[in-house]
Design a protein around this motif. Structure first.
Motif, PDB file in Angstrom:
ATOM      1  N   UNK A 123      17.837  -1.995  10.851  1.00  0.00           N
ATOM      2  CA  UNK A 123      16.283  -1.778   9.766  1.00  0.00           C
ATOM      3  C   UNK A 123      16.069  -0.427   9.785  1.00  0.00           C
ATOM      4  N   UNK A 124      15.572  -0.009   8.788  1.00  0.00           N
ATOM      5  CA  UNK A 124      15.112   1.594   7.857  1.00  0.00           C
ATOM      6  C   UNK A 124      16.237   2.082   7.878  1.00  0.00           C
ATOM      7  N   UNK A 125      17.415   1.854   7.689  1.00  0.00           N
ATOM      8  CA  UNK A 125      18.849   2.420   7.523  1.00  0.00           C
ATOM      9  C   UNK A 125      19.215   2.193   5.885  1.00  0.00           C
ATOM     10  N   UNK A 126      18.565   2.143   4.884  1.00  0.00           N
ATOM     11  CA  UNK A 126      19.101   2.291   3.404  1.00  0.00           C
ATOM     12  C   UNK A 126      18.315   3.216   3.104  1.00  0.00           C
ATOM     13  N   UNK A 127      19.094   3.613   1.625  1.00  0.00           N
ATOM     14  CA  UNK A 127      18.976   5.146   1.376  1.00  0.00           C
ATOM     15  C   UNK A 127      16.944   5.192   0.981  1.00  0.00           C
ATOM     16  N   UNK A 128      16.411   3.999   0.423  1.00  0.00           N
ATOM     17  CA  UNK A 128      15.272   4.577   0.353  1.00  0.00           C
ATOM     18  C   UNK A 128      14.033   4.533   1.261  1.00  0.00           C
ATOM     19  N   UNK A 129      14.611   3.950   2.674  1.00  0.00           N
ATOM     20  CA  UNK A 129      13.370   3.739   3.450  1.00  0.00           C
ATOM     21  C   UNK A 129      14.403   5.692   3.884  1.00  0.00           C
ATOM     22  N   UNK A 130      14.833   6.255   4.607  1.00  0.00           N
ATOM     23  CA  UNK A 130      15.422   7.278   4.977  1.00  0.00           C
ATOM     24  C   UNK A 130      14.840   7.937   3.734  1.00  0.00           C
ATOM     25  N   UNK A 131      14.778   8.074   2.450  1.00  0.00           N
ATOM     26  CA  UNK A 131      14.578   8.832   1.541  1.00  0.00           C
ATOM     27  C   UNK A 131      12.496   8.927   2.151  1.00  0.00           C
ATOM     28  N   UNK A 132      12.231   7.866   1.895  1.00  0.00           N
ATOM     29  CA  UNK A 132      10.357   8.218   2.582  1.00  0.00           C
ATOM     30  C   UNK A 132      10.666   8.580   3.277  1.00  0.00           C
ATOM     31  N   UNK A 133      11.283   8.455   5.002  1.00  0.00           N
ATOM     32  CA  UNK A 133      11.072   9.467   5.654  1.00  0.00           C
ATOM     33  C   UNK A 133      11.070  10.787   5.370  1.00  0.00           C
ATOM     34  N   UNK A 134      11.428  10.485   4.971  1.00  0.00           N
ATOM     35  CA  UNK A 134      12.399  12.573   4.918  1.00  0.00           C
ATOM     36  C   UNK A 134      10.944  13.012   3.646  1.00  0.00           C
ATOM     37  N   UNK A 135      10.555  12.088   2.979  1.00  0.00           N
ATOM     38  CA  UNK A 135       9.092  12.404   2.388  1.00  0.00           C
ATOM     39  C   UNK A 135       7.954  12.499   3.404  1.00  0.00           C
TER      40      UNK A 135
END
Length: 103
Positions: free
Chosen positions: A5-17
């Motif tokens: 869970x949370x390893x999709x590209x959009x989830x990673x971008x959201x965490x980075x932001x």
């Protein structure tokens, strides 16, 4: 194989932001925190820093340089003898195999 869970590209971008926004100073955009003002180049300060770093260098003595050079020469001789031997053995085996296959 299932993704974590949370390893999709959009989830990673959201965490980075969110991380960039949390690290940015209050009232500034995240991109403004990464762009610090550039200092003007001062050649005199640069020369001082270069001289200070050059003073920290530990130079080898003539004896250390000689010993190191002799050790490198010895290792080159050892490596060349080793590779010559391996090449000779493999060449001999290849010739025997070819003679056996042809005869």
């Amino acid at each position: 194989m299932a993704r974590k869970p949370g390893s999709s590209p959009s989830a990673i971008k959201n965490r980075a932001a969110r991380t960039a926004a949390a690290l940015a100073p209050a009232g500034q955009a995240p991109s403004a925190a990464a762009a610090a003002p550039k200092k003007p180049f001062n050649p005199v300060q640069f020369i001082r820093e270069v001289r200070a770093e050059a003073r920290k260098i530990t130079w080898t003595t003539r004896k250390e340089t000689w010993i190191t050079s002799v050790m490198v020469f010895i290792m080159v001789i050892v490596a060349s003898v080793f590779f010559f031997g391996v090449d000779w053995i493999l060449g001999t085996l290849a010739n025997l195999l070819l003679k056996f296959a042809a005869g």
